[in-house]
Design an enzyme around this catalytic site. Sequence first.
Site, mmCIF file in Angstrom:
data_model
loop_
_atom_site.group_PDB
_atom_site.id
_atom_site.type_symbol
_atom_site.label_atom_id
_atom_site.label_comp_id
_atom_site.label_asym_id
_atom_site.label_seq_id
_atom_site.Cartn_x
_atom_site.Cartn_y
_atom_site.Cartn_z
ATOM 1 N N ASN A 177 0.733 -1.125 0.026
ATOM 2 C CA ASN A 177 -0.025 -0.142 0.051
ATOM 3 C C ASN A 177 0.786 1.335 0.086
ATOM 4 O O ASN A 177 1.963 1.186 0.378
ATOM 5 C CB ASN A 177 -0.742 -0.231 1.163
ATOM 6 C CG ASN A 177 -2.006 -1.057 1.095
ATOM 7 O OD1 ASN A 177 -2.183 -1.997 0.310
ATOM 8 N ND2 ASN A 177 -2.182 -1.524 2.391
ATOM 9 N N ASP A 180 -0.348 4.076 1.378
ATOM 10 C CA ASP A 180 -1.013 4.920 2.335
ATOM 11 C C ASP A 180 -0.065 4.868 3.478
ATOM 12 O O ASP A 180 0.821 4.069 3.527
ATOM 13 C CB ASP A 180 -2.547 4.695 2.598
ATOM 14 C CG ASP A 180 -2.671 3.200 2.918
ATOM 15 O OD1 ASP A 180 -3.427 2.686 2.597
ATOM 16 O OD2 ASP A 180 -2.256 2.963 4.102
ATOM 17 N N HIS A 186 6.095 -0.675 -2.670
ATOM 18 C CA HIS A 186 5.286 0.085 -3.924
ATOM 19 C C HIS A 186 5.498 1.483 -3.638
ATOM 20 O O HIS A 186 4.943 2.373 -4.249
ATOM 21 C CB HIS A 186 4.074 -0.312 -4.128
ATOM 22 C CG HIS A 186 3.857 -1.801 -4.842
ATOM 23 N ND1 HIS A 186 2.776 -2.760 -4.614
ATOM 24 C CD2 HIS A 186 4.906 -2.476 -5.370
ATOM 25 C CE1 HIS A 186 3.093 -3.524 -5.245
ATOM 26 N NE2 HIS A 186 4.434 -3.721 -5.731
ATOM 27 N N CYS A 239 15.796 14.668 -10.839
ATOM 28 C CA CYS A 239 16.883 14.206 -10.260
ATOM 29 C C CYS A 239 16.740 13.424 -8.989
ATOM 30 O O CYS A 239 17.589 13.390 -8.183
ATOM 31 C CB CYS A 239 17.551 15.859 -9.757
ATOM 32 S SG CYS A 239 16.509 16.592 -8.396
ATOM 33 N N CYS A 288 10.709 21.114 -9.253
ATOM 34 C CA CYS A 288 11.785 20.781 -8.192
ATOM 35 C C CYS A 288 12.424 21.797 -7.733
ATOM 36 O O CYS A 288 13.047 22.635 -8.950
ATOM 37 C CB CYS A 288 12.646 19.867 -8.851
ATOM 38 S SG CYS A 288 14.434 19.491 -8.019
ATOM 39 N N GLY A 309 -5.698 -9.012 2.566
ATOM 40 C CA GLY A 309 -6.126 -8.139 1.922
ATOM 41 C C GLY A 309 -5.197 -7.794 0.517
ATOM 42 O O GLY A 309 -5.265 -6.455 0.234
ATOM 43 N N SER A 335 -5.080 -9.101 -3.531
ATOM 44 C CA SER A 335 -5.300 -10.199 -4.675
ATOM 45 C C SER A 335 -4.320 -10.924 -5.151
ATOM 46 O O SER A 335 -4.259 -11.841 -6.133
ATOM 47 C CB SER A 335 -6.059 -9.352 -5.893
ATOM 48 O OG SER A 335 -5.279 -8.437 -6.308
HETATM 49 C C1 BV8 Z 1 8.508 -4.582 -12.314
HETATM 50 C C2 BV8 Z 1 1.849 1.866 -6.634
HETATM 51 C C3 BV8 Z 1 9.919 -4.412 -14.067
HETATM 52 C C4 BV8 Z 1 1.289 2.623 -7.660
HETATM 53 C C5 BV8 Z 1 1.461 -0.450 -7.601
HETATM 54 C C6 BV8 Z 1 2.743 -10.119 -16.725
HETATM 55 C C7 BV8 Z 1 2.881 -11.143 -15.875
HETATM 56 C C8 BV8 Z 1 3.517 -11.056 -14.635
HETATM 57 C C9 BV8 Z 1 3.955 -9.778 -14.246
HETATM 58 C C10 BV8 Z 1 4.008 -8.699 -15.118
HETATM 59 C C11 BV8 Z 1 3.290 -8.910 -16.526
HETATM 60 N N1 BV8 Z 1 3.082 -7.855 -17.101
HETATM 61 C C12 BV8 Z 1 3.716 -6.851 -16.233
HETATM 62 C C13 BV8 Z 1 4.096 -7.286 -15.456
HETATM 63 C C14 BV8 Z 1 4.874 -6.769 -14.337
HETATM 64 C C15 BV8 Z 1 3.997 -5.887 -13.373
HETATM 65 C C16 BV8 Z 1 2.684 -6.667 -12.924
HETATM 66 O O1 BV8 Z 1 3.028 -7.412 -12.069
HETATM 67 N N2 BV8 Z 1 1.643 -6.527 -13.440
HETATM 68 C C17 BV8 Z 1 0.499 -7.206 -13.037
HETATM 69 C C18 BV8 Z 1 -0.630 -6.294 -13.323
HETATM 70 C C19 BV8 Z 1 0.313 -8.282 -14.203
HETATM 71 N N3 BV8 Z 1 4.851 -5.386 -12.180
HETATM 72 C C20 BV8 Z 1 5.512 -4.404 -12.304
HETATM 73 O O2 BV8 Z 1 5.548 -3.754 -13.320
HETATM 74 C C21 BV8 Z 1 6.313 -4.112 -11.209
HETATM 75 N N4 BV8 Z 1 7.702 -3.820 -11.808
HETATM 76 O O3 BV8 Z 1 8.085 -5.664 -12.718
HETATM 77 O O4 BV8 Z 1 9.430 -3.931 -12.937
HETATM 78 C C22 BV8 Z 1 11.422 -4.442 -14.010
HETATM 79 C C23 BV8 Z 1 11.920 -5.609 -13.739
HETATM 80 C C24 BV8 Z 1 13.490 -5.520 -13.489
HETATM 81 C C25 BV8 Z 1 14.167 -4.041 -13.766
HETATM 82 C C26 BV8 Z 1 13.180 -3.228 -14.222
HETATM 83 C C27 BV8 Z 1 11.912 -3.012 -14.092
HETATM 84 C C28 BV8 Z 1 5.681 -2.856 -10.424
HETATM 85 C C29 BV8 Z 1 4.656 -3.259 -9.958
HETATM 86 C C30 BV8 Z 1 4.239 -2.116 -8.879
HETATM 87 C C31 BV8 Z 1 2.876 -1.420 -9.383
HETATM 88 N N5 BV8 Z 1 2.512 -0.330 -8.395
HETATM 89 N N6 BV8 Z 1 1.254 0.488 -6.665
HETATM 90 C C32 BV8 Z 1 -0.286 3.259 -7.300
HETATM 91 O O5 BV8 Z 1 -0.600 2.833 -6.212
HETATM 92 O O6 BV8 Z 1 -0.804 4.080 -7.923
HETATM 93 S S1 BV8 Z 1 0.529 -1.982 -7.493
HETATM 94 C C33 BV8 Z 1 -1.118 -1.681 -7.098
HETATM 95 O O7 BV8 Z 1 -2.058 -2.677 -7.331
HETATM 96 C C34 BV8 Z 1 -1.107 -1.752 -5.505
HETATM 97 O O8 BV8 Z 1 -0.168 -1.143 -4.826
HETATM 98 C C35 BV8 Z 1 -1.627 -3.172 -5.385
HETATM 99 O O9 BV8 Z 1 -0.355 -3.661 -4.825
HETATM 100 C C36 BV8 Z 1 -1.815 -3.767 -6.510
HETATM 101 C C37 BV8 Z 1 -3.339 -4.242 -6.772
HETATM 102 O O10 BV8 Z 1 -4.156 -3.140 -6.212
HETATM 103 P P1 BV8 Z 1 -5.736 -3.348 -5.660
HETATM 104 O O11 BV8 Z 1 -6.337 -4.450 -6.481
HETATM 105 O O12 BV8 Z 1 -6.338 -2.131 -5.188
HETATM 106 O O13 BV8 Z 1 -5.292 -4.278 -4.317
HETATM 107 P P2 BV8 Z 1 -5.379 -5.469 -4.174
HETATM 108 O O14 BV8 Z 1 -4.781 -6.122 -5.202
HETATM 109 O O15 BV8 Z 1 -4.374 -5.543 -2.884
HETATM 110 O O16 BV8 Z 1 -6.849 -6.073 -4.081
HETATM 111 C C38 BV8 Z 1 -7.664 -5.922 -2.998
HETATM 112 C C39 BV8 Z 1 -7.963 -7.351 -2.206
HETATM 113 O O17 BV8 Z 1 -8.291 -6.977 -0.778
HETATM 114 C C40 BV8 Z 1 -8.782 -7.891 -3.003
HETATM 115 O O18 BV8 Z 1 -8.348 -9.420 -3.110
HETATM 116 C C41 BV8 Z 1 -10.127 -8.050 -2.239
HETATM 117 O O19 BV8 Z 1 -10.797 -9.246 -2.275
HETATM 118 C C42 BV8 Z 1 -9.415 -7.710 -0.888
HETATM 119 N N7 BV8 Z 1 -10.371 -7.042 0.247
HETATM 120 C C43 BV8 Z 1 -11.437 -6.165 0.143
HETATM 121 N N8 BV8 Z 1 -11.917 -6.015 1.432
HETATM 122 C C44 BV8 Z 1 -11.180 -6.362 2.284
HETATM 123 C C45 BV8 Z 1 -10.405 -7.253 1.605
HETATM 124 N N9 BV8 Z 1 -9.222 -8.158 2.329
HETATM 125 C C46 BV8 Z 1 -9.485 -8.017 3.793
HETATM 126 N N10 BV8 Z 1 -10.450 -7.485 4.380
HETATM 127 C C47 BV8 Z 1 -11.058 -6.487 3.634
HETATM 128 N N11 BV8 Z 1 -12.087 -5.800 4.314
HETATM 129 ZN ZN ZN Z 2 15.423 17.767 -9.476
#
Ligand code: BV8
Ligand code: ZN
Length: 252
Positions: A101, A103, A118, A129, A154, A194, A196
């Site tokens: 998260n 937040d 993240h 920079c 900046c 919490g 997915s």
């Molecule tokens: C990287 C910050 C490369 C930004 C976020 C294909 C296959 C595998 C991987 C990839 C692919 N294509 C691309 C990729 C890589 C990609 C990726 O994984 N994509 C996914 C979509 C397939 N990953 C990346 O790009 C990462 N970087 O790989 O770099 C690289 C490698 C080497 C060198 C250079 C580069 C970077 C990923 C980071 C992205 N940033 N957040 C922002 O917030 O704006 S991720 C963002 O989405 C959130 O942080 C969160 O982690 C994620 C999911 O968000 P949500 O859906 O809101 O939350 P969540 O999934 O946690 O779902 C909520 C859950 O809670 C649900 O299950 C629900 O049932 C449950 N829930 C609801 N209420 C409750 C509850 N549980 C308990 N109690 C409750 N009350």
């Molecule tokens: Zn700067």
Amino acid sequence: MILASLISALRSARHVVVFTGAGVSAESGIPTFRDALTGLWERFDPGELATPEAFRRDPALVWGWYEWRRMRVLQPQPNPAHLAIADLARHVPQLTLITQNVDDLHERAGSEDVIHLHGSLHRPRCFACAREPAEPLPAADEPEGGRRLEPPRCSHCGGRLRPGVVWFGESLPVAALSAAFKAADECDLLLSVGTSGVVYPAAEVPHRARDAGATVVHINPQGEAPGSNREHLLALPAGKALPELLHEAFGG
Ligand code: BV8
Ligand code: ZN
């Protein structure tokens, strides 16, 4: 896993990892990543807007979205799940809290040394920079439907400020990721709360704990039944499950 065996696992654990996603903040009223696209951003896919390309293409649209989201995490309070996680650290010998998260509700609930895989909405930095602004950003009353906002400049190099989050296609902070993997490899119990589990490499964390021999418990009302016999599902909201777990395991 029936609650009894989870309670005894908590009592006997040496090192517990808690790994959280947006679901742990849901009961604080913070929209999850996918729900955060309303108003001006309704027509966008989060994976398209949370990227450096989107920011380069239209900095005001992306900066406006993050300011809208930053404002939406200022009012909400930590919920019983955040508080129970902060309390758990006082009952187990070692606790490592890893969050996806952006937040700061874990910190506001009293958790320390939170590993942010993240980044954070509260740590903007210069896109050119990478310096962080000397002053914290002012609070702005963002309209419900959102608005485009030119990012501030900046003071050091005149570059645009960007949100301090990790975008898709960007690598995670190396120190945070290796600390998270190390804790997952060493712990004996991992609570995945919490999330997915679709975003990598963060989603590796519970898999590493399971493969290293730890017990893994997913707390998620929509969680699917886990694959291996060392993984368990507590299909309950975190704000209900965690306080109950703590009460059963440690009283108080
Ligand atoms: C990287 C910050 C490369 C930004 C976020 C294909 C296959 C595998 C991987 C990839 C692919 N294509 C691309 C990729 C890589 C990609 C990726 O994984 N994509 C996914 C979509 C397939 N990953 C990346 O790009 C990462 N970087 O790989 O770099 C690289 C490698 C080497 C060198 C250079 C580069 C970077 C990923 C980071 C992205 N940033 N957040 C922002 O917030 O704006 S991720 C963002 O989405 C959130 O942080 C969160 O982690 C994620 C999911 O968000 P949500 O859906 O809101 O939350 P969540 O999934 O946690 O779902 C909520 C859950 O809670 C649900 O299950 C629900 O049932 C449950 N829930 C609801 N209420 C409750 C509850 N549980 C308990 N109690 C409750 N009350
Ligand atoms: Zn700067």
